[in-house]
Write a protein that holds these residues in place. Sequence first.
Motif, mmCIF file in Angstrom:
data_model
loop_
_atom_site.group_PDB
_atom_site.id
_atom_site.type_symbol
_atom_site.label_atom_id
_atom_site.label_comp_id
_atom_site.label_asym_id
_atom_site.label_seq_id
_atom_site.Cartn_x
_atom_site.Cartn_y
_atom_site.Cartn_z
ATOM 1 N N ASN A 40 9.272 7.011 21.433
ATOM 2 C CA ASN A 40 9.898 7.042 22.750
ATOM 3 C C ASN A 40 11.092 6.107 22.770
ATOM 4 O O ASN A 40 11.213 5.219 21.922
ATOM 5 C CB ASN A 40 8.902 6.644 23.845
ATOM 6 N N THR A 47 13.422 3.829 25.708
ATOM 7 C CA THR A 47 13.489 3.375 27.086
ATOM 8 C C THR A 47 14.595 4.132 27.841
ATOM 9 O O THR A 47 15.579 4.530 27.222
ATOM 10 C CB THR A 47 13.727 1.843 27.105
ATOM 11 N N ALA A 86 8.751 6.167 29.187
ATOM 12 C CA ALA A 86 7.875 6.033 28.018
ATOM 13 C C ALA A 86 7.377 7.374 27.496
ATOM 14 O O ALA A 86 7.167 7.518 26.290
ATOM 15 C CB ALA A 86 6.691 5.138 28.360
ATOM 16 N N THR A 87 7.164 8.368 28.364
ATOM 17 C CA THR A 87 6.567 9.629 27.920
ATOM 18 C C THR A 87 7.484 10.824 28.151
ATOM 19 O O THR A 87 7.016 11.956 28.162
ATOM 20 C CB THR A 87 5.218 9.873 28.637
ATOM 21 N N ALA A 142 1.222 4.295 19.108
ATOM 22 C CA ALA A 142 1.724 3.432 20.177
ATOM 23 C C ALA A 142 1.011 2.089 20.158
ATOM 24 O O ALA A 142 -0.174 1.995 19.832
ATOM 25 C CB ALA A 142 1.516 4.117 21.530
ATOM 26 N N ARG A 194 -0.227 6.237 26.120
ATOM 27 C CA ARG A 194 -0.048 4.875 26.637
ATOM 28 C C ARG A 194 -0.773 4.607 27.956
ATOM 29 O O ARG A 194 -0.412 3.687 28.681
ATOM 30 C CB ARG A 194 1.448 4.549 26.799
ATOM 31 N N THR A 236 19.536 6.746 27.400
ATOM 32 C CA THR A 236 19.121 5.748 26.413
ATOM 33 C C THR A 236 20.305 4.906 25.947
ATOM 34 O O THR A 236 20.128 3.742 25.574
ATOM 35 C CB THR A 236 18.456 6.426 25.212
#
Length: 580
Positions: free
Chosen positions: A31, A33, A36-37, A161, A174, A457
């Motif tokens: 992943n 930032t 996260a998913t 993770a 997560r 990102t």
Amino acid sequence: MSSEAIRAPLAPNIIPALVVASALPPLLAYNLTPAATIYNEMLALLGWGAVLLLGAMGLAARGRASRPAWEPAIWALGLLAMAPVVSVGWRQLPVSLGAGPAVVLVTALAVLCLASGLRGPQRFSASDGLCWGLLLAGLLSVAVSLVQVFLPAQADGVWIARSGLPGRAIGNLRQPNHLASLLMWSSVAAVWLAGRHEAVRRGLPGLLLALVFAVVLSASRTGYVGVALLAVWGLLDRSLAKSVRASLLATPVMMAAGWGLLALWSASGQHAFGAAARLAEGAGSPSRMAILRDALELVRANPWFGVGWGEFNFAWSLTPFPHRHTAFFDHTHNLPLQLIVELGLPWALAVLGLLLWSGWRLLVGALRADTPELQRQRRAMGMLVLMIGVHSLLEYPLWYAYFLLPAVFAFGLGLPEAEPQAGGARASPVLVPLLGLAGALLVTGSAYAYWDYGRITAIYAPGVDAAPLPERIARGQRSWLFAHHADYAAATSLPPGPEALVAARRTAFSLIDARLLKHWSQSLAQTGDVEAARYLADRLREFRNPIGDEWLAQCEDAAASAPAFLCQPTSGVIDWRTLR
């Protein structure tokens, strides 16, 4: 229906596509930032887009599908898919926050139409593909869980993770609760496949033992409820083989044994035992009880039209609650209540009523199936729906595509089949092309989303030769799908003023936190709206967050030069709608 007919394949390509679509999204750990998913969701949409595309091609070639009955659940998803569109057009919800949910809900509608339009042999083959994928995802998540608890230093964040909860497994999604739900789905999948393959039936006790042990590693109370449901299933369902029922009835014993082993391991050294600490909190979570109480207050204040799709966090964060929990929540952690508070009672109750109607049809169909094979198939699909339904009363898993799409596919497979059309069971000349088009758009759209997210990102994880921050933010704000992330960066990094204020008002629909409240308040004061600035500062006081407390502490420090607006409370309550 003969065993050979039941095992007849749906289409040469769709079974592998189903396996991939249900297995890979929950396993992806990589992943970037700030979300996260997000790559897990993109992968889910890509995989289910391929299922729709290949499924439509197969149905068109074979002409073996009936038109789906216009199930109440189809109407429910149609009503839900309208909600983000209405909020964008009527309530000024930012396009980037309305487009994603709308795409996911329309995809769910297409997946449900595909599944409910399949016929006998096709449904069995599709159930196989779905369950093989879920079982694979669960077993690999067991391996991930073992590393996260027993070898945490080996979790690299790319393939496995890293867990931020000592002594607890979080899987590659997560979240311990999400891991537990996936493991429960895998357990149901194993039971279905045990009735189809002798090797799985022989290995079922070991499979369930591994999956239940990983539930203990997750320390998820939702998972413990799921294990109890497995045992009840084994107790009540006489269509299952005796050995399968015995394995299901043994799952609470497996959980107790896993608990005991972990307790011994923890006592043998300085090891954290996450399950014991979690259970010590009690059956209910005080923070969730508080959020349910506050959500009901919002329902009383907005009974007819709700606060708006995606606006629960906005309305809750900006409404005075003297006994507010200090965490920042963007969901009520209860699906019916979430729909009621955001859509209002008439719209939400219509959706929930239609879903319950289809749920009743699924239950009746599972109880009154004509053959033992059909009973097992419908009940297994019903158990998949039940597991995630129970989780949805305590969390919000169905807001994620990698849970929603398998759930609606299982729902469609478990519903009674549509009546044959006059002139034979031919594929719908309208629906099948639409499903194929939806699949093609999802496949290409997922590629676009991956590129589009790259603009975000670049803001939060810039490369060596990255452009200046304001330029990266401006580029991210042009994103169709993720502009709210760029707005957050603008609101919290640009100097307080008109530009930061506009960005704050847009990104606040996504999630309000302490940092955003602070910068939003500063921008309001800078642009002359002192009363609203004080109002936001008062809301920040309620959260008692370190970021806010440090900023507000200037009022208590005689040596600090606190802004004039900060240290005086607002003169009254401001309607949160005026702060948009």
